[in-house]
Scaffold this motif. Sequence first.
Motif, PDB file in Angstrom:
ATOM      1  N   GLY A 109       6.105  -3.105  -3.800  1.00  0.00           N
ATOM      2  CA  GLY A 109       5.876  -3.829  -2.559  1.00  0.00           C
ATOM      3  C   GLY A 109       6.908  -4.891  -2.259  1.00  0.00           C
ATOM      4  O   GLY A 109       6.683  -5.766  -1.426  1.00  0.00           O
ATOM      5  N   ILE A 110       8.047  -4.810  -2.938  1.00  0.00           N
ATOM      6  CA  ILE A 110       9.119  -5.772  -2.713  1.00  0.00           C
ATOM      7  C   ILE A 110      10.122  -5.126  -1.764  1.00  0.00           C
ATOM      8  O   ILE A 110      10.763  -4.140  -2.101  1.00  0.00           O
ATOM      9  N   SER A 111      10.231  -5.669  -0.553  1.00  0.00           N
ATOM     10  CA  SER A 111      11.198  -5.113   0.390  1.00  0.00           C
ATOM     11  C   SER A 111      12.383  -6.056   0.483  1.00  0.00           C
ATOM     12  O   SER A 111      12.254  -7.261   0.330  1.00  0.00           O
ATOM     13  N   ASP A 165       0.827  -1.208   0.000  1.00  0.00           N
ATOM     14  CA  ASP A 165       0.000   0.000   0.000  1.00  0.00           C
ATOM     15  C   ASP A 165       0.864   1.261   0.000  1.00  0.00           C
ATOM     16  O   ASP A 165       0.575   2.210  -0.726  1.00  0.00           O
ATOM     17  N   VAL A 166       1.917   1.258   0.802  1.00  0.00           N
ATOM     18  CA  VAL A 166       2.825   2.404   0.852  1.00  0.00           C
ATOM     19  C   VAL A 166       3.465   2.609  -0.507  1.00  0.00           C
ATOM     20  O   VAL A 166       3.544   3.730  -1.012  1.00  0.00           O
ATOM     21  N   GLY A 167       3.904   1.530  -1.127  1.00  0.00           N
ATOM     22  CA  GLY A 167       4.513   1.616  -2.452  1.00  0.00           C
ATOM     23  C   GLY A 167       3.565   2.182  -3.489  1.00  0.00           C
ATOM     24  O   GLY A 167       3.963   2.991  -4.334  1.00  0.00           O
ATOM     25  N   GLU A 168       2.309   1.780  -3.423  1.00  0.00           N
ATOM     26  CA  GLU A 168       1.315   2.285  -4.371  1.00  0.00           C
ATOM     27  C   GLU A 168       1.090   3.785  -4.185  1.00  0.00           C
ATOM     28  O   GLU A 168       0.944   4.521  -5.163  1.00  0.00           O
ATOM     29  N   VAL A 169       1.097   4.235  -2.938  1.00  0.00           N
ATOM     30  CA  VAL A 169       0.946   5.673  -2.667  1.00  0.00           C
ATOM     31  C   VAL A 169       2.145   6.438  -3.205  1.00  0.00           C
ATOM     32  O   VAL A 169       1.999   7.487  -3.844  1.00  0.00           O
ATOM     33  N   SER A 228      11.765   1.449  -7.366  1.00  0.00           N
ATOM     34  CA  SER A 228      10.830   0.606  -8.115  1.00  0.00           C
ATOM     35  C   SER A 228      10.381  -0.578  -7.271  1.00  0.00           C
ATOM     36  O   SER A 228       9.190  -0.907  -7.238  1.00  0.00           O
ATOM     37  N   ASN A 229      11.318  -1.214  -6.584  1.00  0.00           N
ATOM     38  CA  ASN A 229      10.977  -2.354  -5.723  1.00  0.00           C
ATOM     39  C   ASN A 229      10.030  -1.933  -4.602  1.00  0.00           C
ATOM     40  O   ASN A 229       9.078  -2.650  -4.288  1.00  0.00           O
TER      41      ASN A 229
END
Length: 57
Positions: free
Chosen positions: A43-45, A8-12, A38-39
């Motif tokens: 959502g790739i941590s 969700d954070v990545g999408e924001v 990009s990762n």
Amino acid sequence: MEPSNIKDVGEVIRRVRKSKGLRLEDLADENISPATISNIERGISHGDRLKIVLKQD
């Protein structure tokens, strides 16, 4: 942070970046690469920490 919340954070981040007309390269610096951004957006941590660098104009 729950895995779904990381996504969700990545999408924001992606939504805000695109709304400002920024490229991944515009956010990157010596501390974080375009690939890492990009990762994060996807959502790739990596590892236990999520590193987010905020740049102010």
